[in-house]
Design an enzyme around this catalytic site. Structure first.
Site, mmCIF file in Angstrom:
data_model
loop_
_atom_site.group_PDB
_atom_site.id
_atom_site.type_symbol
_atom_site.label_atom_id
_atom_site.label_comp_id
_atom_site.label_asym_id
_atom_site.label_seq_id
_atom_site.Cartn_x
_atom_site.Cartn_y
_atom_site.Cartn_z
ATOM 1 N N GLU A 114 28.093 36.954 91.580
ATOM 2 C CA GLU A 114 27.750 36.624 90.189
ATOM 3 C C GLU A 114 27.397 35.151 90.000
ATOM 4 O O GLU A 114 28.031 34.452 89.216
ATOM 5 C CB GLU A 114 28.905 37.015 89.259
ATOM 6 C CG GLU A 114 29.173 38.510 89.286
ATOM 7 C CD GLU A 114 30.228 38.971 88.283
ATOM 8 O OE1 GLU A 114 31.099 38.170 87.882
ATOM 9 O OE2 GLU A 114 30.177 40.157 87.896
ATOM 10 N N VAL A 115 26.390 34.698 90.722
ATOM 11 C CA VAL A 115 25.964 33.304 90.569
ATOM 12 C C VAL A 115 25.040 33.255 89.347
ATOM 13 O O VAL A 115 23.817 33.254 89.463
ATOM 14 C CB VAL A 115 25.265 32.785 91.836
ATOM 15 C CG1 VAL A 115 25.002 31.277 91.718
ATOM 16 C CG2 VAL A 115 26.120 33.065 93.061
#
Length: 450
Positions: A141-142
């Protein structure tokens, strides 16, 4: 390997509680723990600013590992190296390392200081875990990757390929780990890898694959990319809502039954082999969200999930083993309830949270909303102007005073139990989130009534 995830970015338990929980984990079939320290690690020197006021001491970290060793649990530390780094980037000192200036979620991979900072964070954590053979680098989840100016410039020079940009940073992190700490193997979450081509992925790492029912194409892709082994990640709590207080048992059981099916199909993908599973138990969705289910509340779910994996399914016999281990008489999976006293660490909290969940809000709202004498003779208007007829007030007074006294005494006990397991900030936060919104209404009414 069957690792139980301890998410310490919220409600981190005192070491004395882990001392009670580790033997149970081992008994239920776990053989490792994945510890996501975040701000609970005793960072030193330049990094001291990252430490929570209640962070574990170096002695605590050593004790946790001794306890794990004693109960044959392998310790895998988790250090976020790309996204989910709010606990780092919220500090003014590190603000310049954000991908997008406004958001503290993700690192800008183009600034040399980013890698330098990660190297010192990883070094401090790994130094304190010399017995560990695995390290988890997070990397899921960048958010907002590619939205910063530096990334936009990089992509315009490199055919707009965000996957390659993502991998470039990951490979730098991994090359630091493999050259500095010989023999240490890395794990990461795979959500960001799913969009990346086979060609780009070749020569990457072992990974953990997170709860995804349609896995076929991803697994095939990883096999073609030359991955030797794959891990899965299920969940025993903390995935059904950011403010969830009670763990839905059958939901998490189904999750594990689905993973068992995936494991059975894996031989078709040889030489890709199945290396292990992480049972995640999130405690916050991110550094800024509220607490979800406390660990003692999630233990029955964890017991069901671990035993399902160990026994290859959930039969009557599996159920019996879980009940015996936890000291319950029976359980209703659909209702997510367990009957009996329970003899596992934190069982009192389990029962008390069940009371809060099932009765607190409802009993208070019923008293305040449905009592016609309150509605008619003790309205907000009466209370504001401080007048009322004593005759009518007496009709509801004793009932309301009794309800208030019962809940206050209950909450007093609950607080005492929570304080044995948690640090004061956790107790405060849990009370603020789950008790005060309802009890304060009753407290105010009683104050005005008096």
């Amino acid at each position: 390997m069957r690792l139980v995830h301890l998410d310490l970015k919220g409600a981190a338990p005192r070491v004395s509680y882990l001392e009670q929980v580790f033997p149970l984990l081992s008994q239920l079939g776990a053989n490792g723990i994945l510890i996501e320290y975040e701000d609970m690690f005793p960072f030193k020197g330049e990094l001291e600013i990252l430490k929570s006021p209640n962070a574990y001491s170096e002695k605590d970290i050593e004790r946790i590992q001794q306890l794990a060793e004693l109960h044959k649990l392998e310790v895998v530390p988790l250090v976020q190296t790309f996204g989910h780094v709010e606990f780092i980037l919220k500090h003014e000192k590190y603000q310049h390392l954000r991908e997008v200036e406004r958001f503290p979620n993700s690192f800008n991979p183009h600034i040399p200081d980013t890698l330098a900072l990660l190297k010192s964070i990883l070094s401090q954590v790994i130094e304190k875990h010399r017995r560990s053979t695995w390290i988890h680098i997070g990397a899921d989840e960048v958010f907002h990757l590619g939205e910063g100016m530096d990334s936009k410039n990089w992509m315009s020079r490199n055919k707009g390929d965000m996957g390659t940009m993502y991998l470039k940073h990951i490979k730098e992190v991994l090359s630091f780990i493999t050259t500095q700490f010989w023999g240490l193997r890395a794990l990461m979450w795979d959500d960001m890898l799913r969009k990346i081509s086979v060609g780009a992925l070749q020569g990457t790492v072992a990974l953990v694959d997170h709860a995804c029912p349609t896995l076929g194409p991803f697994l095939t892709k990883y096999m073609e990319s030359g991955f030797e082994a794959v891990w899965f990640a299920s969940a025993f709590k903390g995935t059904t809502g950011p403010a969830q207080t009670w763990t839905p048992l059958s939901y998490h059981l189904q999750n594990h039954l689905s993973w068992l099916k995936v494991m059975q199909t894996l031989p078709q993908l040889a030489p890709l082999r199945f290396q292990g599973i992480v049972l995640t138990g999130w405690q916050r969705y991110d550094h800024y969200s509220v607490l979800c289910e406390l660990l003692p509340v999630g233990i029955p779910s964890l017991a069901i999930c671990l035993q399902t994996l160990v026994n290859g399914g959930f039969t009557e016999e599996t159920k019996r083993k879980v009940l015996d281990a936890l000291g319950f008489q029976s359980m209703q999976l659909e209702q997510s309830t367990c009957e009996g006293r329970g003899v596992f660490p934190g069982a009192e909290i389990y029962h008390m949270v069940e009371q809060v969940n099932g009765h607190l809000k409802e009993s208070i709202l019923r008293a305040l909303e449905e009592e016609s004498a309150i509605k008619g003779w003790f309205s907000p208007y009466h209370r504001k102007h401080q007048f009322g007829n004593p005759r009518n007030m007496e009709t509801f007074g004793s009932k309301v005073l009794k309800l208030h006294e019962d809940w206050e005494s209950f909450v007093h006990d609950l607080r005492a139990h929570l304080e044995r397991i948690y640090f004061p900030d956790t107790v405060e936060e849990w009370m603020e989130e789950n008790i005060n919104p309802y009890l304060d209404q009753l407290r105010d009414l009683v104050r005005d009534y008096r």
